[in-house]
Scaffold this motif. Sequence first.
Motif, PDB file in Angstrom:
ATOM      1  N   TYR A   1      33.604  57.557 -85.245  1.00 50.76           N
ATOM      2  CA  TYR A   1      34.197  57.774 -83.927  1.00 50.76           C
ATOM      3  C   TYR A   1      35.566  57.111 -83.858  1.00 50.76           C
ATOM      4  O   TYR A   1      36.515  57.646 -83.264  1.00 50.76           O
ATOM      5  CB  TYR A   1      33.265  57.240 -82.842  1.00 50.76           C
ATOM      6  N   LEU A   2      35.703  55.946 -84.488  1.00 50.33           N
ATOM      7  CA  LEU A   2      37.001  55.286 -84.562  1.00 50.33           C
ATOM      8  C   LEU A   2      38.000  56.166 -85.303  1.00 50.33           C
ATOM      9  O   LEU A   2      39.187  56.223 -84.942  1.00 50.33           O
ATOM     10  CB  LEU A   2      36.866  53.928 -85.266  1.00 50.33           C
TER      11      LEU A   2
ATOM     12  N   ALA B   1      36.035  53.130 -73.519  1.00 54.21           N
ATOM     13  CA  ALA B   1      36.780  53.675 -74.657  1.00 54.21           C
ATOM     14  C   ALA B   1      37.224  55.111 -74.388  1.00 54.21           C
ATOM     15  O   ALA B   1      38.348  55.510 -74.720  1.00 54.21           O
ATOM     16  CB  ALA B   1      35.916  53.622 -75.918  1.00 54.21           C
ATOM     17  N   ARG B   2      36.360  55.887 -73.761  1.00 56.48           N
ATOM     18  CA  ARG B   2      36.692  57.282 -73.466  1.00 56.48           C
ATOM     19  C   ARG B   2      37.852  57.358 -72.480  1.00 56.48           C
ATOM     20  O   ARG B   2      38.748  58.196 -72.618  1.00 56.48           O
ATOM     21  CB  ARG B   2      35.463  58.007 -72.916  1.00 56.48           C
TER      22      ARG B   2
ATOM     23  N   HIS C   1      37.999  59.426 -85.304  1.00 54.23           N
ATOM     24  CA  HIS C   1      38.372  60.477 -84.357  1.00 54.23           C
ATOM     25  C   HIS C   1      39.447  59.963 -83.396  1.00 54.23           C
ATOM     26  O   HIS C   1      40.446  60.656 -83.133  1.00 54.23           O
ATOM     27  CB  HIS C   1      37.145  60.949 -83.582  1.00 54.23           C
ATOM     28  N   ILE C   2      39.256  58.764 -82.880  1.00 52.39           N
ATOM     29  CA  ILE C   2      40.220  58.198 -81.934  1.00 52.39           C
ATOM     30  C   ILE C   2      41.568  57.977 -82.617  1.00 52.39           C
ATOM     31  O   ILE C   2      42.629  58.221 -82.025  1.00 52.39           O
ATOM     32  CB  ILE C   2      39.689  56.891 -81.334  1.00 52.39           C
TER      33      ILE C   2
ATOM     34  N   GLU D   1      43.385  61.229 -82.765  1.00 56.37           N
ATOM     35  CA  GLU D   1      43.949  61.532 -81.443  1.00 56.37           C
ATOM     36  C   GLU D   1      45.215  60.723 -81.199  1.00 56.37           C
ATOM     37  O   GLU D   1      46.214  61.242 -80.682  1.00 56.37           O
ATOM     38  CB  GLU D   1      42.938  61.208 -80.336  1.00 56.37           C
ATOM     39  N   ASP D   2      45.184  59.455 -81.560  1.00 55.67           N
ATOM     40  CA  ASP D   2      46.297  58.572 -81.270  1.00 55.67           C
ATOM     41  C   ASP D   2      47.544  58.950 -82.064  1.00 55.67           C
ATOM     42  O   ASP D   2      48.667  58.765 -81.590  1.00 55.67           O
ATOM     43  CB  ASP D   2      45.906  57.120 -81.570  1.00 55.67           C
TER      44      ASP D   2
ATOM     45  N   LEU E   1      38.512  63.995 -73.390  1.00 54.86           N
ATOM     46  CA  LEU E   1      39.865  63.753 -72.904  1.00 54.86           C
ATOM     47  C   LEU E   1      40.062  64.217 -71.466  1.00 54.86           C
ATOM     48  O   LEU E   1      41.083  63.906 -70.850  1.00 54.86           O
ATOM     49  CB  LEU E   1      40.887  64.435 -73.819  1.00 54.86           C
TER      50      LEU E   1
ATOM     51  N   LYS F   1      46.678  58.906 -73.921  1.00 49.01           N
ATOM     52  CA  LYS F   1      47.525  59.725 -74.799  1.00 49.01           C
ATOM     53  C   LYS F   1      48.002  60.983 -74.080  1.00 49.01           C
ATOM     54  O   LYS F   1      49.163  61.390 -74.208  1.00 49.01           O
ATOM     55  CB  LYS F   1      46.723  60.103 -76.048  1.00 49.01           C
TER      56      LYS F   1
ATOM     57  N   ARG G   1      41.111  56.657 -74.282  1.00 56.97           N
ATOM     58  CA  ARG G   1      41.617  57.783 -75.067  1.00 56.97           C
ATOM     59  C   ARG G   1      42.517  58.684 -74.234  1.00 56.97           C
ATOM     60  O   ARG G   1      43.441  59.305 -74.756  1.00 56.97           O
ATOM     61  CB  ARG G   1      40.449  58.601 -75.613  1.00 56.97           C
TER      62      ARG G   1
ATOM     63  N   TRP H   1      41.988  50.824 -79.692  1.00 56.89           N
ATOM     64  CA  TRP H   1      40.551  51.082 -79.697  1.00 56.89           C
ATOM     65  C   TRP H   1      39.748  50.035 -80.471  1.00 56.89           C
ATOM     66  O   TRP H   1      38.527  49.957 -80.325  1.00 56.89           O
ATOM     67  CB  TRP H   1      40.278  52.465 -80.289  1.00 56.89           C
TER      68      TRP H   1
END
Length: 289
Positions: free
Chosen positions: A100-101, A153-154, A103-104, A107-108, A124, A160, A157, A89
């Motif tokens: 927001y980074l 970017a979305r 948050h990503i 998730e990762d 997602l 994953k 995500r 990302w």
Amino acid sequence: MPAGGRPTVRSRRLGAALRRYRLAAKLDQPQAAEVIAAHQTRVSRIETGHVIARPIEIRALLTAYGVEDAEVRTKLEHLAKHSKKRGWWLEHAAHLRPDYLDHIALEDDATYIREWQPVLVPGLLQTADYAKAVISGGPKYVSAERVQQLVKARMGRQAKIEEGGASYSCVLWEAVIAHPLVEADVHREQLAAILAVGKRKNVTVQVLPFSAGAVAGTTYAFSSFSFEAEPTVEAVTMENLRGTSVLEAPDDLAAYADAYDQLRSAALAPDASAQLIQSALRSSKEDTS
């Protein structure tokens, strides 16, 4: 120091874990500092995530705290080694807020992701057209270039989930399905996409029906994350007008874990949820025929 001079979600997770073990051992920061032959300030900065502990420091601290579990020790050393790891990302970093980074990154790293969404389809699960519509249709002007970057970017995500890297579960309020906030054709494509993704073994989609009543007002949208083999909530994110807030305090985590359990229990079973989505999709197609 973590990249960018600010704590990363990984360095904060490491620091929070070390602090929990220190407190459980009934040691204060000056005593912990003696263990690693450092000033108390270093222990404080490690625990807040502003400084990443070296593996030798982690081993010494965990021994002093009485933590002998090999799995825990390996996990925290691994977290330290990867706290500054560059994720996919970061190629979008110039276009994304730091929160927001975060948050990503959560998730990762996650093994379990749980989401409640009463208004929009979760990122997602969004199609590119749906993402473009909700991003550009928001209250603030977003340039076409930035919209394109945010959509990209979305979509990134979602790898994953597509690759089976995490177990994903979401509860959507029926309004998300029944009352589209985008054009009809985009909404239909989105419903079909939810049905397709919901068939994956690592994905569970449930709909909270209007008939469930006030439980839909339990809380605003949120995402929760677990990083182990068990789905114990270890971080929660919430969107607000100022950005994304990350909650990590034990009381907050317990409250949102309970909230998700209540929402999931009140929601339709996955099969019944799929039938409701399929019915909405058929109705939408009939309206245009």
